[in-house]
Motif scaffolding. Sequence first.
Motif, PDB file in Angstrom:
ATOM      1  N   LEU A 201       0.842  -1.197   0.000  1.00  0.00           N
ATOM      2  CA  LEU A 201       0.000   0.000   0.000  1.00  0.00           C
ATOM      3  C   LEU A 201       0.876   1.245   0.000  1.00  0.00           C
ATOM      4  CD1 LEU A 201      -2.887   1.274   0.465  1.00  0.00           C
ATOM      5  CD2 LEU A 201      -2.371   1.174   2.903  1.00  0.00           C
ATOM      6  N   VAL A 202       0.551   2.178  -0.896  1.00  0.00           N
ATOM      7  CA  VAL A 202       1.128   3.528  -0.817  1.00  0.00           C
ATOM      8  C   VAL A 202      -0.040   4.461  -0.545  1.00  0.00           C
ATOM      9  CG1 VAL A 202       2.265   5.399  -2.053  1.00  0.00           C
ATOM     10  CG2 VAL A 202       3.071   3.052  -2.338  1.00  0.00           C
ATOM     11  N   PHE A 203       0.001   5.126   0.597  1.00  0.00           N
ATOM     12  CA  PHE A 203      -1.140   5.913   1.060  1.00  0.00           C
ATOM     13  C   PHE A 203      -0.711   7.369   1.179  1.00  0.00           C
ATOM     14  CE2 PHE A 203      -4.370   7.423   3.889  1.00  0.00           C
ATOM     15  CZ  PHE A 203      -5.465   6.601   3.677  1.00  0.00           C
ATOM     16  N   ILE A 204      -1.365   8.238   0.422  1.00  0.00           N
ATOM     17  CA  ILE A 204      -0.986   9.654   0.388  1.00  0.00           C
ATOM     18  C   ILE A 204      -1.989  10.463   1.187  1.00  0.00           C
ATOM     19  CG2 ILE A 204      -0.766  11.655  -1.132  1.00  0.00           C
ATOM     20  CD1 ILE A 204       0.100   9.707  -3.321  1.00  0.00           C
ATOM     21  N   THR A 205      -1.496  11.309   2.056  1.00  0.00           N
ATOM     22  CA  THR A 205      -2.406  12.155   2.837  1.00  0.00           C
ATOM     23  C   THR A 205      -1.669  13.373   3.379  1.00  0.00           C
ATOM     24  OG1 THR A 205      -3.879  12.182   4.765  1.00  0.00           O
ATOM     25  CG2 THR A 205      -1.969  10.781   4.929  1.00  0.00           C
ATOM     26  N   HIS A 206      -2.428  14.401   3.748  1.00  0.00           N
ATOM     27  CA  HIS A 206      -1.819  15.508   4.483  1.00  0.00           C
ATOM     28  C   HIS A 206      -2.145  15.369   5.965  1.00  0.00           C
ATOM     29  CE1 HIS A 206      -5.934  16.819   3.742  1.00  0.00           C
ATOM     30  NE2 HIS A 206      -5.815  17.409   4.911  1.00  0.00           N
ATOM     31  N   ASN A 207      -2.880  14.309   6.313  1.00  0.00           N
ATOM     32  CA  ASN A 207      -3.382  14.135   7.667  1.00  0.00           C
ATOM     33  C   ASN A 207      -2.579  13.056   8.394  1.00  0.00           C
ATOM     34  OD1 ASN A 207      -4.851  13.216   9.905  1.00  0.00           O
ATOM     35  ND2 ASN A 207      -6.762  13.972   9.024  1.00  0.00           N
ATOM     36  N   LEU A 208      -1.784  13.494   9.345  1.00  0.00           N
ATOM     37  CA  LEU A 208      -0.886  12.582  10.022  1.00  0.00           C
ATOM     38  C   LEU A 208      -1.613  11.510  10.829  1.00  0.00           C
ATOM     39  CD1 LEU A 208       2.445  13.424  10.874  1.00  0.00           C
ATOM     40  CD2 LEU A 208       1.265  12.473  12.814  1.00  0.00           C
ATOM     41  N   ALA A 209      -2.776  11.862  11.376  1.00  0.00           N
ATOM     42  CA  ALA A 209      -3.528  10.881  12.166  1.00  0.00           C
ATOM     43  C   ALA A 209      -4.022   9.744  11.276  1.00  0.00           C
ATOM     44  CB  ALA A 209      -4.704  11.563  12.858  1.00  0.00           C
ATOM     45  N   VAL A 210      -4.477  10.111  10.078  1.00  0.00           N
ATOM     46  CA  VAL A 210      -4.939   9.101   9.125  1.00  0.00           C
ATOM     47  C   VAL A 210      -3.772   8.209   8.725  1.00  0.00           C
ATOM     48  CG1 VAL A 210      -5.727   8.821   6.734  1.00  0.00           C
ATOM     49  CG2 VAL A 210      -6.897  10.424   8.255  1.00  0.00           C
ATOM     50  N   LEU A 211      -2.643   8.839   8.452  1.00  0.00           N
ATOM     51  CA  LEU A 211      -1.462   8.089   8.047  1.00  0.00           C
ATOM     52  C   LEU A 211      -1.042   7.098   9.128  1.00  0.00           C
ATOM     53  CD1 LEU A 211       1.396   8.855   6.003  1.00  0.00           C
ATOM     54  CD2 LEU A 211       2.035   8.597   8.368  1.00  0.00           C
TER      55      LEU A 211
END
Length: 269
Positions: A201-211
């Motif tokens: 999985l490569v997961f892109i986000t600006h949200n650290l909690a989600v990451l």
Amino acid sequence: MALTVTDLTVTIGDRAVVDTVTFAVPDGGRFGIIGESGSGKTLTALAVTGLLPASASVTGSVDLDGRELLGASERELARIRGDAIGMVFQEPRTALNPLRRVGRQMSEPLRLHYRLSRGQARQAAVDLAARVGLPEPDRIVDRYPHELSGGQRQRVGIAIAVACNPGLLIADEPTTALDVTVQAAILDLFDRLVAEQSSSLVFITHNLAVLARVCTDVVVMAGGRVIESGPTTRVVNAPEHPVTRGLVAAARATGLAPGGAGTGTVVGR
Ligand SMILES: Nc1ncnc2c1ncn2[C@@H]1O[C@H](COP(=O)(O)OP(=O)(O)OP(=O)(O)O)[C@@H](O)[C@H]1O
């Protein structure tokens, strides 16, 4: 599948919008790319999947299980995208065709790869709908996207991405457009599907909690470059770069990361 990105550079005009980005995702790894808006996350994903805008030029290497993807023919890339790499995007409404029933959209990757009769394609769509937790699978496949909730539409987008059991799933801000409780359910779905299919999985986000909820390792991007990388727990609990510290502080300020990473409780379920 293992993904190794080396010195990836994307230039648009005279600007390197992605600048010598290097990271490696082992087979079955859960890898995050985090950064503020405009840091180059999406262009990195588009470069990996061969979907950069025509105005962009790219150098470096994108190796998927020993196969070099940079410079591969459009035909080969199209096959890889349907088969080896599944992609999920931010806005499920725009990713889906408003005029086609969701079941047909879900079974399309399978119809492209295997010769399926009408009945087989419908059954495949019903099975996929059940797999991604859509309610009443045998009825929902006959609906149109606007008849579904945002979370349900994103489940349809995820179903399309995982239809061919890809070895690598790339998700670009897949929960950003959803409210927090729906976000948590979608993150649970990612967890389950990635484990079931043993895909990377490569997961892109600006949200650290989600990451922190889904990824064991992370690169932090700013201004097109990787400014920090490491295990998610280390990056969250002892951020080194000021930009990373800012992202951690933002997550804490919104109450999204009370216990730090890896606790499974960073996002309310
Ligand atoms: N088609 C394009 N033409 C010119 N510049 C572009 C294009 N696409 C992106 N850029 C620029 O490249 C930089 C990186 O964009 P990118 O979309 O990868 O950022 P991002 O980190 O994914 O941001 P966001 O979280 O807002 O999606 C930005 O400065 C953006 O303005």
